[in-house]
Design an enzyme around this catalytic site. Structure first.
Site, short mmCIF file in Angstrom:
data_model
loop_
_atom_site.label_atom_id
_atom_site.label_comp_id
_atom_site.label_asym_id
_atom_site.label_seq_id
_atom_site.Cartn_x
_atom_site.Cartn_y
_atom_site.Cartn_z
N GLU A 215 -1.12 10.10 -17.48
CA GLU A 215 -1.59 8.99 -16.65
C GLU A 215 -3.12 8.84 -16.72
O GLU A 215 -3.63 7.72 -16.75
CB GLU A 215 -1.11 9.19 -15.21
CG GLU A 215 0.41 9.04 -15.10
CD GLU A 215 0.99 9.53 -13.77
OE1 GLU A 215 0.23 9.99 -12.90
OE2 GLU A 215 2.23 9.44 -13.61
N LYS B 132 -2.60 1.83 -3.92
CA LYS B 132 -1.80 0.68 -4.34
C LYS B 132 -2.24 -0.60 -3.61
O LYS B 132 -2.96 -0.54 -2.61
CB LYS B 132 -0.32 0.98 -4.08
CG LYS B 132 0.23 2.14 -4.93
CD LYS B 132 1.69 2.42 -4.57
CE LYS B 132 2.29 3.51 -5.44
NZ LYS B 132 3.70 3.80 -5.05
N TYR C 146 5.00 3.43 -15.22
CA TYR C 146 6.25 3.74 -14.52
C TYR C 146 7.43 3.80 -15.48
O TYR C 146 8.58 3.60 -15.06
CB TYR C 146 6.50 2.72 -13.41
CG TYR C 146 5.71 3.00 -12.14
CD1 TYR C 146 5.81 4.24 -11.48
CD2 TYR C 146 4.89 2.03 -11.57
CE1 TYR C 146 5.10 4.50 -10.32
CE2 TYR C 146 4.17 2.28 -10.40
CZ TYR C 146 4.29 3.51 -9.78
OH TYR C 146 3.59 3.77 -8.62
N ARG D 98 -0.34 15.58 -3.97
CA ARG D 98 1.05 15.20 -3.64
C ARG D 98 1.35 15.52 -2.18
O ARG D 98 1.98 14.75 -1.48
CB ARG D 98 2.05 15.93 -4.55
CG ARG D 98 2.02 15.52 -6.00
CD ARG D 98 2.66 14.19 -6.27
NE ARG D 98 4.10 14.15 -6.03
CZ ARG D 98 4.87 13.11 -6.29
NH1 ARG D 98 4.35 12.00 -6.81
NH2 ARG D 98 6.16 13.13 -6.05
N PHE E 191 15.08 -0.39 -8.68
CA PHE E 191 13.82 -0.74 -8.04
C PHE E 191 12.68 -0.99 -9.04
O PHE E 191 11.55 -1.26 -8.63
CB PHE E 191 13.40 0.35 -7.03
CG PHE E 191 13.23 1.72 -7.61
CD1 PHE E 191 12.02 2.10 -8.22
CD2 PHE E 191 14.25 2.66 -7.56
CE1 PHE E 191 11.85 3.36 -8.75
CE2 PHE E 191 14.08 3.94 -8.10
CZ PHE E 191 12.87 4.29 -8.70
N ASN F 28 4.52 2.08 -0.18
CA ASN F 28 4.12 3.45 0.23
C ASN F 28 2.68 3.83 -0.13
O ASN F 28 2.32 5.01 -0.17
CB ASN F 28 5.14 4.48 -0.23
CG ASN F 28 5.23 4.59 -1.74
OD1 ASN F 28 4.46 3.96 -2.46
ND2 ASN F 28 6.15 5.40 -2.22
N HIS G 209 -0.14 6.44 -5.18
CA HIS G 209 0.52 7.16 -6.27
C HIS G 209 -0.26 8.42 -6.59
O HIS G 209 -1.50 8.42 -6.51
CB HIS G 209 0.56 6.29 -7.54
CG HIS G 209 0.93 7.08 -8.76
ND1 HIS G 209 2.24 7.33 -9.10
CD2 HIS G 209 0.17 7.75 -9.66
CE1 HIS G 209 2.26 8.10 -10.19
NE2 HIS G 209 1.01 8.37 -10.55
N THR H 295 8.01 10.40 -0.93
CA THR H 295 8.09 9.03 -1.48
C THR H 295 8.51 8.01 -0.41
O THR H 295 7.92 6.94 -0.31
CB THR H 295 9.12 9.01 -2.65
OG1 THR H 295 8.72 10.00 -3.60
CG2 THR H 295 9.16 7.65 -3.31
N ARG I 235 1.31 8.68 3.66
CA ARG I 235 2.50 7.86 3.87
C ARG I 235 3.09 8.08 5.27
O ARG I 235 3.58 7.15 5.91
CB ARG I 235 3.53 8.19 2.79
CG ARG I 235 3.13 7.66 1.41
CD ARG I 235 3.91 8.33 0.30
NE ARG I 235 3.73 7.71 -1.01
CZ ARG I 235 4.18 8.22 -2.14
NH1 ARG I 235 4.85 9.37 -2.14
NH2 ARG I 235 3.98 7.59 -3.29
P1 DAT Z 1 6.39 8.94 -6.06
O1 DAT Z 1 5.56 7.69 -5.94
O2 DAT Z 1 6.48 9.67 -4.75
O3 DAT Z 1 5.98 9.83 -7.21
P2 DAT Z 1 8.65 8.16 -7.71
O4 DAT Z 1 7.85 8.56 -8.89
O5 DAT Z 1 10.03 8.73 -7.60
O6 DAT Z 1 7.89 8.48 -6.34
O7 DAT Z 1 8.81 6.58 -7.68
C1 DAT Z 1 7.71 5.75 -7.98
C2 DAT Z 1 7.65 4.62 -7.00
O8 DAT Z 1 8.82 3.80 -7.14
C3 DAT Z 1 7.65 5.04 -5.53
O9 DAT Z 1 6.37 5.35 -5.06
C4 DAT Z 1 8.22 3.83 -4.87
C5 DAT Z 1 9.24 3.34 -5.88
N1 DAT Z 1 10.58 3.91 -5.60
C6 DAT Z 1 11.03 5.14 -5.91
N2 DAT Z 1 12.29 5.34 -5.51
C7 DAT Z 1 12.65 4.19 -4.92
C8 DAT Z 1 13.84 3.74 -4.28
N3 DAT Z 1 14.92 4.53 -4.19
N4 DAT Z 1 13.85 2.48 -3.77
C9 DAT Z 1 12.76 1.67 -3.88
N5 DAT Z 1 11.62 2.04 -4.47
C10 DAT Z 1 11.55 3.27 -4.99
MG MG Z 2 6.08 9.57 -9.27
#
Ligand code: DAT
Ligand code: MG
Length: 150
Positions: free
Chosen positions: A127, A10, A50, A86, A58, A113, A116, A92, A103
């Site tokens: 994706e 990212k 996303y 992962r 968020f 973070n 992805h 996350t 991370r």
């Molecule tokens: P990951 O990236 O671990 O697959 P995710 O798919 O649940 O996590 O979410 C995608 C991204 O969105 C994550 O990397 C950061 C952001 N995100 C997720 N949950 C969040 C939250 N509760 N507050 C702020 N940002 C969040």
């Molecule tokens: Mg995800």
């Protein structure tokens, strides 16, 4: 089982000069790069990527963040690659991510973070298709693979 997964470094990682550190972890693990490109992701593509988070609190900051600078978009291949990547990324929220993960070693906040990775075979397929054309996915043999796989 041989799998392909979509991994993306990212904009925060790119700005912080962490690309090499992160890439070397995947390379050293024995995963095989199948596609790599540097890209400033257009908003529309970011929103599709996303899509599952649309409507969440968020979502808007997430789209701002991911489109704020270049990302390194990649496909990595290997045995059980989706789960392996992962695990290497960590949880996350970097505060919950184990030491030894990207991370857990290099980040402090969920909204910054660094990386992805696809979370299932279905998301990996979706994706990879979203970010790459078929001709950008390179199938090739590596002589080292006999030292990776029995
Ligand atoms: P990951 O990236 O671990 O697959 P995710 O798919 O649940 O996590 O979410 C995608 C991204 O969105 C994550 O990397 C950061 C952001 N995100 C997720 N949950 C969040 C939250 N509760 N507050 C702020 N940002 C969040
Ligand atoms: Mg995800």
């Amino acid at each position: 089982m041989m799998e392909r997964t979509y991994v993306m470094i990212k904009p925060d990682a790119m700005q912080r000069g962490l690309m090499g550190d992160i890439l070397s972890r995947f390379e050293a693990r024995g995963l095989k790069p199948v596609a790599v490109k540097l890209m400033r992701i257009p908003r529309e593509l970011a929103e599709r990527h996303y899509g599952e988070h649309k409507g969440k609190s968020f979502f808007d900051p997430l789209i701002e963040y991911i489109t704020s600078g270049p990302c390194l978009c990649m496909v990595w291949e290997g045995d059980n690659a989706i789960q392996a990547c992962r695990q290497m990324m960590g949880k996350t929220n970097p505060q919950d991510a184990a030491p030894g993960t990207v991370r857990g070693d290099l980040a402090l906040q969920t909204g910054r973070n660094l990386i992805h990775g696809s979370d299932s075979p279905e998301s990996a397929r979706r994706e990879i298709e979203l970010f790459f054309n078929d001709y950008e996915l390179v199938t090739y043999e590596r002589t080292m693979d006999i030292w990776m796989y029995e």
